[in-house]
Design an enzyme around this catalytic site. Structure first.
Site, PDB file in Angstrom:
ATOM      1  N   HIS A 178       0.818  -1.214   0.000  1.00 24.42           N
ATOM      2  CA  HIS A 178       0.000   0.000   0.000  1.00 24.42           C
ATOM      3  C   HIS A 178       0.858   1.273   0.000  1.00 24.42           C
ATOM      4  O   HIS A 178       0.429   2.304  -0.513  1.00 24.42           O
ATOM      5  CB  HIS A 178      -0.993  -0.041   1.174  1.00 24.42           C
ATOM      6  CG  HIS A 178      -2.014  -1.134   1.007  1.00 24.42           C
ATOM      7  ND1 HIS A 178      -2.651  -1.753   2.046  1.00 24.42           N
ATOM      8  CD2 HIS A 178      -2.504  -1.726  -0.125  1.00 24.42           C
ATOM      9  CE1 HIS A 178      -3.486  -2.674   1.580  1.00 24.42           C
ATOM     10  NE2 HIS A 178      -3.405  -2.679   0.268  1.00 24.42           N
ATOM     11  N   HIS A 237      -7.532  -7.905  -8.195  1.00 27.35           N
ATOM     12  CA  HIS A 237      -7.882  -8.767  -7.054  1.00 27.35           C
ATOM     13  C   HIS A 237      -8.172  -7.830  -5.874  1.00 27.35           C
ATOM     14  O   HIS A 237      -7.285  -7.530  -5.079  1.00 27.35           O
ATOM     15  CB  HIS A 237      -6.739  -9.711  -6.716  1.00 27.35           C
ATOM     16  CG  HIS A 237      -6.437 -10.689  -7.812  1.00 27.35           C
ATOM     17  ND1 HIS A 237      -5.878 -10.309  -8.993  1.00 27.35           N
ATOM     18  CD2 HIS A 237      -6.650 -12.024  -7.889  1.00 27.35           C
ATOM     19  CE1 HIS A 237      -5.746 -11.373  -9.772  1.00 27.35           C
ATOM     20  NE2 HIS A 237      -6.207 -12.429  -9.123  1.00 27.35           N
ATOM     21  N   GLU A 253     -13.308  -8.830  -8.292  1.00 26.35           N
ATOM     22  CA  GLU A 253     -13.256  -9.697  -7.107  1.00 26.35           C
ATOM     23  C   GLU A 253     -14.131 -10.913  -7.393  1.00 26.35           C
ATOM     24  O   GLU A 253     -15.271 -10.783  -7.815  1.00 26.35           O
ATOM     25  CB  GLU A 253     -13.725  -8.955  -5.848  1.00 26.35           C
ATOM     26  CG  GLU A 253     -13.851  -9.797  -4.597  1.00 26.35           C
ATOM     27  CD  GLU A 253     -12.590 -10.583  -4.220  1.00 26.35           C
ATOM     28  OE1 GLU A 253     -11.504 -10.012  -4.125  1.00 26.35           O
ATOM     29  OE2 GLU A 253     -12.714 -11.821  -4.026  1.00 26.35           O
ATOM     30  N   ASP A 275     -13.148 -13.006 -13.007  1.00 28.37           N
ATOM     31  CA  ASP A 275     -11.735 -13.336 -12.909  1.00 28.37           C
ATOM     32  C   ASP A 275     -10.928 -12.109 -13.375  1.00 28.37           C
ATOM     33  O   ASP A 275     -11.051 -11.692 -14.525  1.00 28.37           O
ATOM     34  CB  ASP A 275     -11.480 -14.540 -13.815  1.00 28.37           C
ATOM     35  CG  ASP A 275     -10.028 -14.949 -13.825  1.00 28.37           C
ATOM     36  OD1 ASP A 275      -9.748 -16.120 -13.602  1.00 28.37           O
ATOM     37  OD2 ASP A 275      -9.156 -14.091 -14.056  1.00 28.37           O
ATOM     38  N   GLY A 276     -10.124 -11.572 -12.489  1.00 32.96           N
ATOM     39  CA  GLY A 276      -9.391 -10.349 -12.810  1.00 32.96           C
ATOM     40  C   GLY A 276      -8.338 -10.548 -13.898  1.00 32.96           C
ATOM     41  O   GLY A 276      -8.080  -9.641 -14.693  1.00 32.96           O
ATOM     42  N   ASP A 322      -2.826  -8.215  -7.438  1.00 35.75           N
ATOM     43  CA  ASP A 322      -2.520  -8.634  -6.068  1.00 35.75           C
ATOM     44  C   ASP A 322      -3.275  -9.920  -5.711  1.00 35.75           C
ATOM     45  O   ASP A 322      -4.138  -9.921  -4.832  1.00 35.75           O
ATOM     46  CB  ASP A 322      -2.915  -7.473  -5.131  1.00 35.75           C
ATOM     47  CG  ASP A 322      -2.701  -7.808  -3.668  1.00 35.75           C
ATOM     48  OD1 ASP A 322      -1.798  -8.614  -3.364  1.00 35.75           O
ATOM     49  OD2 ASP A 322      -3.433  -7.247  -2.824  1.00 35.75           O
TER      50      ASP A 322
HETATM   51  N1  SAM Z   1      -5.819  -6.018  -3.224  1.00 31.11           N
HETATM   52  C1  SAM Z   1      -6.427  -6.174  -1.918  1.00 31.11           C
HETATM   53  C2  SAM Z   1      -5.846  -5.126  -0.975  1.00 31.11           C
HETATM   54  O1  SAM Z   1      -4.658  -4.785  -1.108  1.00 31.11           O
HETATM   55  O2  SAM Z   1      -6.574  -4.645  -0.114  1.00 31.11           O
HETATM   56  C3  SAM Z   1      -6.242  -7.555  -1.344  1.00 31.11           C
HETATM   57  C4  SAM Z   1      -6.582  -8.653  -2.281  1.00 31.11           C
HETATM   58  S1  SAM Z   1      -6.377 -10.283  -1.658  1.00 31.11           S
HETATM   59  C5  SAM Z   1      -4.648 -10.468  -1.512  1.00 31.11           C
HETATM   60  C6  SAM Z   1      -6.751 -11.255  -3.075  1.00 31.11           C
HETATM   61  C7  SAM Z   1      -8.226 -11.267  -3.439  1.00 31.11           C
HETATM   62  O3  SAM Z   1      -8.367 -11.838  -4.741  1.00 31.11           O
HETATM   63  C8  SAM Z   1      -9.092 -12.145  -2.534  1.00 31.11           C
HETATM   64  O4  SAM Z   1     -10.145 -11.356  -2.029  1.00 31.11           O
HETATM   65  C9  SAM Z   1      -9.639 -13.258  -3.452  1.00 31.11           C
HETATM   66  O5  SAM Z   1     -10.983 -13.617  -3.143  1.00 31.11           O
HETATM   67  C10 SAM Z   1      -9.562 -12.601  -4.810  1.00 31.11           C
HETATM   68  N2  SAM Z   1      -9.412 -13.500  -5.968  1.00 31.11           N
HETATM   69  C11 SAM Z   1      -8.802 -14.709  -6.012  1.00 31.11           C
HETATM   70  N3  SAM Z   1      -8.713 -15.124  -7.301  1.00 31.11           N
HETATM   71  C12 SAM Z   1      -9.253 -14.146  -8.070  1.00 31.11           C
HETATM   72  C13 SAM Z   1      -9.394 -13.964  -9.485  1.00 31.11           C
HETATM   73  N4  SAM Z   1      -8.972 -14.896 -10.352  1.00 31.11           N
HETATM   74  N5  SAM Z   1      -9.969 -12.823  -9.931  1.00 31.11           N
HETATM   75  C14 SAM Z   1     -10.401 -11.864  -9.059  1.00 31.11           C
HETATM   76  N6  SAM Z   1     -10.286 -11.984  -7.711  1.00 31.11           N
HETATM   77  C15 SAM Z   1      -9.699 -13.100  -7.222  1.00 31.11           C
END
Ligand code: SAM
Length: 298
Positions: free
Chosen positions: A19, A42, A123, A151-152, A172
């Site tokens: 961050h 993500h 997400e 899916d991101g 992320d």
């Molecule tokens: N970026 C956020 C932050 O810094 O506050 C934290 C994100 S966390 C490390 C990863 C997130 O990605 C989780 O909430 C998970 O549910 C989501 N996730 C997992 N695979 C994903 C995908 N293929 N596409 C989008 N989201 C995904």
């Protein structure tokens, strides 16, 4: 379905690194008047409670953000670190540290000062998407913020290049699936073909796993082949060696280190991090292995 919930980890040392870097990149990008699009592939839930059940279970913020917020700081504090601390503090009433903003809220807070930018949040997890939708609704940000339950890695493709022609992509993932490592480098390779001038910021864990070790190398090769500049910052807070408890049982040490790899970083970022990283090491160290690295190329 994934079991990773960022709420267990919010405000840990990896979030401090991620961050702080994210905010420093944004500060530079919004200096230009032209519209900017930010993608968070993500996104997570957006806002976290540091006094909630999840956070209490692992108390990772105690060895992360809370050490900085409640401990003695070096003087002067590096500007990027101070900016990060002020950003988190702005979500809390004076002296309290109950709320921790995730990347979507940090980004939105910076963009909110301007009318013309867009934020697109991906997400996939239903619980986190629901929380994210509810949290973002409070912002009354209207069409500036879009949430996509997709899916991101895949979803980003249709937006590149963005109409604004200026963009930051934060990638992320939780790396819960080993395939995430390969998907990150595939996504960056594809994105550079679609939109070569975008800024791409990837967070990754530094753990004893070949895929984690290879990811920054792959990103370096990709950036070099594309003729793009890059910056690679890492923060280690403790040894990655397995420990034994009093009964001789093996104890996992928890995440010892993480890195941020940025393709097309702002030219100011290297100097900003040169000041901030050693202070993060001093404040977040858990043993003598604590260290940081900063390299760049292109
Ligand atoms: N970026 C956020 C932050 O810094 O506050 C934290 C994100 S966390 C490390 C990863 C997130 O990605 C989780 O909430 C998970 O549910 C989501 N996730 C997992 N695979 C994903 C995908 N293929 N596409 C989008 N989201 C995904």
């Amino acid at each position: 379905m994934f079991s990773y919930r960022h709420a267990f980890h919010a405000g840990n040392h990896a979030d401090v690194l991620k961050h702080t870097v994210l905010l420093a990149i944004l500060r530079h990008l919004v200096q230009k008047d032209a519209a900017l699009t930010v993608f968070d592939t993500h996104a997570g839930a957006g806002l976290y409670r540091l006094d909630g059940d999840y956070a209490q279970t692992s108390a990772e913020a105690a060895d992360g953000y809370l050490r900085l917020a409640t401990g003695e700081l070096p003087q002067p504090v590096a500007p990027a670190l101070q900016d990060y601390l002020d950003m988190v503090a702005s979500f809390n009433s004076k002296g309290s540290h109950k709320v921790y903003p995730g990347s979507p809220f940090i980004i939105q807070r910076v963009l909110a000062e301007r009318g013309r930018d867009k934020l697109k949040l991906f997400e996939l997890h239903p619980t986190d998407t629901k929380a994210l939708v509810a949290n973002v609704a409070q912002l009354e940000a209207g069409r500036q913020v879009a949430i996509l339950r997709e899916d991101g890695f895949e979803g980003i493709k249709k937006f590149l290049p963005p109409p604004s022609r200026r963009a930051l992509v934060l990638c992320d993932p939780s790396y819960e699936l080993k395939s995430d490592y390969a998907r990150v480098s595939e996504m960056v390779a594809d994105a550079l073909l679609r939109f070569a001038t975008g800024t791409y910021a990837v967070w990754y864990p530094i753990i004893p796993r070949p895929q984690a070790h290879d990811l920054p190398k792959k990103l370096k090769t990709l950036a070099n082949k594309a003729g793009k500049s890059w910056l690679h910052a890492t923060l280690t807070v403790k040894s990655s060696k397995l420990l034994k408890d009093d009964e001789g049982a093996v104890v996992r040490p928890g995440l010892p280190a993480s890195g941020m790899f940025i393709v097309n970083p702002p030219h100011t970022l290297k100097d900003v991090l040169k000041d901030a990283l050693p202070q993060m090491v001093a404040l977040l160290r858990q043993d003598n292995n604590a260290a940081s690295t900063l390299e760049h190329g292109g």
